[in-house]
Enzyme design. Structure first.
Site, PDB file in Angstrom:
ATOM      1  N   SER A 170      34.838  40.309  50.053  1.00 45.98           N
ATOM      2  CA  SER A 170      35.478  41.545  49.338  1.00 45.98           C
ATOM      3  C   SER A 170      34.881  42.721  50.054  1.00 45.98           C
ATOM      4  O   SER A 170      35.109  42.962  51.348  1.00 45.98           O
ATOM      5  CB  SER A 170      35.298  41.578  47.935  1.00 45.98           C
ATOM      6  OG  SER A 170      35.901  42.428  47.191  1.00 45.98           O
ATOM      7  N   ASP A 272      45.438  37.418  44.689  1.00 47.43           N
ATOM      8  CA  ASP A 272      44.359  38.224  45.087  1.00 47.43           C
ATOM      9  C   ASP A 272      45.114  39.696  45.384  1.00 47.43           C
ATOM     10  O   ASP A 272      46.023  39.730  46.266  1.00 47.43           O
ATOM     11  CB  ASP A 272      43.446  38.178  46.015  1.00 47.43           C
ATOM     12  CG  ASP A 272      42.358  38.886  46.240  1.00 47.43           C
ATOM     13  OD1 ASP A 272      42.473  40.158  45.849  1.00 47.43           O
ATOM     14  OD2 ASP A 272      41.303  38.591  46.901  1.00 47.43           O
ATOM     15  N   HIS A 303      41.036  36.632  43.300  1.00 44.11           N
ATOM     16  CA  HIS A 303      39.832  37.115  43.725  1.00 44.11           C
ATOM     17  C   HIS A 303      38.568  36.831  43.393  1.00 44.11           C
ATOM     18  O   HIS A 303      38.295  36.688  42.120  1.00 44.11           O
ATOM     19  CB  HIS A 303      39.832  38.781  43.593  1.00 44.11           C
ATOM     20  CG  HIS A 303      38.995  39.444  44.430  1.00 44.11           C
ATOM     21  ND1 HIS A 303      39.350  39.597  45.950  1.00 44.11           N
ATOM     22  CD2 HIS A 303      37.763  40.089  44.093  1.00 44.11           C
ATOM     23  CE1 HIS A 303      38.163  40.514  46.442  1.00 44.11           C
ATOM     24  NE2 HIS A 303      37.181  40.628  45.331  1.00 44.11           N
TER      25      HIS A 303
END
Length: 332
Positions: A170, A272, A303
């Site tokens: 991320s 995601d 995610h």
């Protein structure tokens, strides 16, 4: 593997097993203490991780690394108890958390696994967080840690010739991609040999090149992602305060392009919101910049699903794939 637009859109349909897990244990991180709430949430889950705590094969130490503004940041170093005779690969990991939350525990699992199973020396970097330390403090800290690791590889009993990798998930994936460009542009010596981009944040919606706008859909169609569904993207940018014109922010739109960056391993999830920027970026690296890439794709999952639902079979597969991806980066 080539994917049609139909395949990509279908990948946003939640997998039944994931749907069941989310319904039984919805993610609820919020309140006035987001950092504390998030840390407590993940701490409850770590007992279910493949490596839930320190292991005898790995020696863990901590050190303060000086930064370019005269401060210091903490790093955790993971060294194999039995070091390979020809030296260890060197890996630096940068945690997730939107540049404003997260800590060293987020990458403990990966660092222990890489150290135990690959004989690598891993450095887990605690870069400073926004809003107390807005952009570019975090990326400057991360670059300082990378330069420190390169300069001190021998004393760490690492041999970067066997592999020198930056990675993260991320926001950490964003940092890793930015560092891969910085290492190329600044002539880091020894050079990076690989970058690990796990569900990375690579592109602001306002910066999508015209030729890619028709396929940049996930920020809108994946609004129900179990982890990011309540995220106010504007707030993240207000907190972190990135400079949209800086090459230290959006690696996708780096002004010098991508030729010559280290080869990349990516893990991308179908549900995601960050899905499409990663899929497009992988193709740009491979087709336009002639960078070697490897991509693992997880249709029907969102995610950071593996950290929030570690008991699912797909979560275990994700961790196994991560290790295989690093073996590919290291050419093992």
């Amino acid at each position: 593997m080539s994917r049609t637009m139909e395949d990509i859109l279908k990948s946003a349909e939640i997998d039944p097993e994931y749907k069941k897990a989310v319904e039984e244990n919805p993610i609820n991180i919020g309140g006035s203490d987001i950092r504390g709430s998030r840390a407590a949430h993940l701490q409850r889950l770590r007992q279910f991780y493949p490596i839930p705590g320190p292991i005898p094969e790995v020696v863990e130490t901590e050190q303060q690394v000086p930064t370019s503004d005269g401060q210091a940041i903490r790093v955790r170093i993971y060294s194999p108890k039995q070091a390979p005779p020809d030296g260890s690969p060197l890996i630096l990991m940068y945690h997730e958390g939107g540049w404003c939350v997260g800590d060293l525990t987020d990458e403990d699992l990966n660092c222990r696994m890489f150290c135990r199973d690959l004989g690598a020396v891993c450095i887990n970097v605690e870069y400073r967080l926004a809003p107390e330390h807005p952009f570019p403090t975090g990326i400057n800290d991360s670059w300082d840690a990378l330069k420190w690791a390169a300069a001190n590889a021998a004393s760490l009993k690492a041999n970067p010739a066997r592999g020198f990798i930056v990675g993260g998930a991320s926001a950490g994936g964003n940092i890793a991609a930015v560092l891969a460009h910085l290492a190329r542009d600044e002539g880091l010596n020894p050079p990076l040999t690989g970058q690990y981009l796990c569900v990375p944040a690579l592109l602001h919606p306002g910066g999508v090149p015209e030729k890619h706008k028709h396929e940049y859909l996930s920020r809108s169609i994946n609004k129900d992602d179990p982890v990011l569904k309540n995220l106010d993207w504007d707030i993240v940018h207000v907190i972190y305060k990135p400079d949209r014109s800086s090459p230290l922010w959006e690696p996708f739109n780096h002004p010098l392009g991508h030729k010559g960056v280290a080869k990349a391993y990516l893990q991308v999830c179908g549900m995601d919101p960050l899905r499409d920027e990663a899929l497009i970026y992988e193709r740009v690296l491979r087709e336009e910049a002639e960078v070697q890439t490897k991509l693992d794709f997880y249709p029907g999952y969102g995610h950071m699903f593996w950290t929030n639902y570690p008991k699912m079979p797909m979560s275990r597969k994700f961790v196994e794939d991560t290790l295989k991806g690093f073996k590919w980066l290291l050419e093992l």
